[in-house]
Enzyme design. Structure first.
Site, PDB file in Angstrom:
ATOM      1  N   HIS A  17     -33.067  60.871 -22.892  1.00 48.16           N
ATOM      2  CA  HIS A  17     -34.463  60.983 -23.332  1.00 48.16           C
ATOM      3  C   HIS A  17     -34.735  62.395 -23.859  1.00 48.16           C
ATOM      4  O   HIS A  17     -35.362  62.572 -24.902  1.00 48.16           O
ATOM      5  CB  HIS A  17     -35.427  60.704 -22.165  1.00 48.16           C
ATOM      6  N   LYS A  41     -39.718  45.631 -15.770  1.00 46.89           N
ATOM      7  CA  LYS A  41     -38.914  46.475 -14.873  1.00 46.89           C
ATOM      8  C   LYS A  41     -39.753  46.939 -13.688  1.00 46.89           C
ATOM      9  O   LYS A  41     -40.938  47.230 -13.854  1.00 46.89           O
ATOM     10  CB  LYS A  41     -38.435  47.728 -15.630  1.00 46.89           C
ATOM     11  N   SER A 128     -31.405  54.930 -17.546  1.00 49.24           N
ATOM     12  CA  SER A 128     -32.187  55.167 -16.324  1.00 49.24           C
ATOM     13  C   SER A 128     -31.734  54.239 -15.201  1.00 49.24           C
ATOM     14  O   SER A 128     -31.640  54.661 -14.042  1.00 49.24           O
ATOM     15  CB  SER A 128     -33.676  54.948 -16.602  1.00 49.24           C
TER      16      SER A 128
HETATM   17  O1  PNS Z   1     -38.228  52.699 -21.738  1.00 44.72           O
HETATM   18  P1  PNS Z   1     -38.610  51.266 -22.008  1.00 44.72           P
HETATM   19  O2  PNS Z   1     -38.691  50.483 -20.711  1.00 44.72           O
HETATM   20  O3  PNS Z   1     -37.741  50.592 -23.024  1.00 44.72           O
HETATM   21  O4  PNS Z   1     -40.109  51.338 -22.616  1.00 44.72           O
HETATM   22  C1  PNS Z   1     -40.784  50.168 -22.966  1.00 44.72           C
HETATM   23  C2  PNS Z   1     -42.249  50.467 -23.377  1.00 44.72           C
HETATM   24  C3  PNS Z   1     -43.018  51.089 -22.211  1.00 44.72           C
HETATM   25  C4  PNS Z   1     -42.261  51.405 -24.568  1.00 44.72           C
HETATM   26  C5  PNS Z   1     -42.853  49.079 -23.788  1.00 44.72           C
HETATM   27  O5  PNS Z   1     -42.742  48.175 -22.717  1.00 44.72           O
HETATM   28  C6  PNS Z   1     -44.286  49.186 -24.264  1.00 44.72           C
HETATM   29  O6  PNS Z   1     -44.543  49.567 -25.380  1.00 44.72           O
HETATM   30  N1  PNS Z   1     -45.237  48.826 -23.376  1.00 44.72           N
HETATM   31  C7  PNS Z   1     -46.643  48.866 -23.706  1.00 44.72           C
HETATM   32  C8  PNS Z   1     -47.213  47.461 -23.883  1.00 44.72           C
HETATM   33  C9  PNS Z   1     -47.064  46.999 -25.317  1.00 44.72           C
HETATM   34  O7  PNS Z   1     -47.573  47.590 -26.257  1.00 44.72           O
HETATM   35  N2  PNS Z   1     -46.332  45.879 -25.478  1.00 44.72           N
HETATM   36  C10 PNS Z   1     -46.059  45.314 -26.775  1.00 44.72           C
HETATM   37  C11 PNS Z   1     -44.952  46.113 -27.469  1.00 44.72           C
HETATM   38  S1  PNS Z   1     -43.743  45.074 -28.077  1.00 44.72           S
END
Ligand code: PNS
Length: 162
Positions: A17, A41, A128
Site C-alpha cells: 500500500h 471481509k 493484508s
Molecule cells: O482493500 P479492498 O478490500 O480491496 O478495498 C475495497 C473497497 C473498500 C475500496 C471497496 O469495498 C469499496 O469501494 N467500498 C465502498 C462501497 C462501494 O462504493 N461499493 C461499490 C464499489 S464497486
C-alpha cells in the site's frame, strides 16, 4: 489541481500500500487515502487504528491526506473533489475484481475515473490477509509492513514484534 482517492480496507496497511501511495502522490497533486470497509471481509483493526497508522506512515508526504469513509466510494470521491480513484494491481488474479469494481464505479458516476497502477516487483506478493495470518501464527512480518504496523499487530494479537 488533480485530486485522487486511493481507497482500501487497509487491514492492515502494508508496504505494498505504501509503495502505491508514494507513487500515486507523485502523479497527482493531492492524494486522499480513504479507509473504507469491505463488507466481504471481517476486519482485525478498527477504522481509527487504520487511519492513525496510515497518518503516521504517510506523515512525510505533504500532498497525502488520510480519511475514513463509509457509504459509496464515488460519493466520497465527489465530496473531496476527486476525479480519479487509484487502485493497485499486483497480478492477473486481481484483475477481474478490480475491473468489475471500476466498471461499477463508472456506471455510478462517470466523472470519477479509475486509474490502475502496477505495484513494485518486491511487494507484488504482499497481501493484508497473508500478513495477518503470518502475524497471528507468530511469524515475523517486519519485511511486509511498516514498523508501526508490525507493533500494532503484535499488540493486537498478543505476540512479540521482531
Ligand atoms: O482493500 P479492498 O478490500 O480491496 O478495498 C475495497 C473497497 C473498500 C475500496 C471497496 O469495498 C469499496 O469501494 N467500498 C465502498 C462501497 C462501494 O462504493 N461499493 C461499490 C464499489 S464497486
Amino acid at each position: 489541481m488533480r485530486t485522487a482517492v486511493y481507497p482500501g480496507s487497509f487491514d492492515p496497511p502494508t508496504n505494498g500500500h505504501l509503495d502505491l501511495i508514494v507513487r500515486a502522490a507523485g502523479v497527482f497533486d493531492r492524494l486522499i487515502v480513504a479507509v473504507g470497509e469491505n463488507p466481504a471481509k471481517s476486519a482485525l483493526l478498527t477504522s481509527q487504528e487504520k487511519v492513525d497508522l496510515l497518518r503516521e506512515v504517510c506523515a512525510a508526504y505533504e500532498n497525502v491526506e488520510v480519511r475514513p469513509f463509509s457509504g459509496l466510494l464515488v460519493t466520497f470521491a465527489r465530496s473531496v473533489g476527486a476525479t480519479a480513484v487509484v487502485r493497485g494491481l499486483r497480478a492477473v488474479s486481481d484483475f477481474e475484481y478490480e475491473f468489475q469494481m471500476a466498471l461499477t464505479n463508472r456506471a455510478l458516476d462517470s466523472g470519477v475515473e479509475t486509474v490502475f497502477m502496477a505495484t513494485s516487483a518486491d511487494t507484488m506478493f504482499v497481501s493484508s490477509s497473508l500478513v495477518k495470518e503470518v502475524a497471528a501464527l507468530g511469524g515475523d512480518v517486519s519485511q511486509f509492513v511498516p514498523p508501526a504496523v508490525a507493533r500494532c499487530l503484535a499488540a493486537k494479537l498478543g505476540v512479540r514484534a521482531e
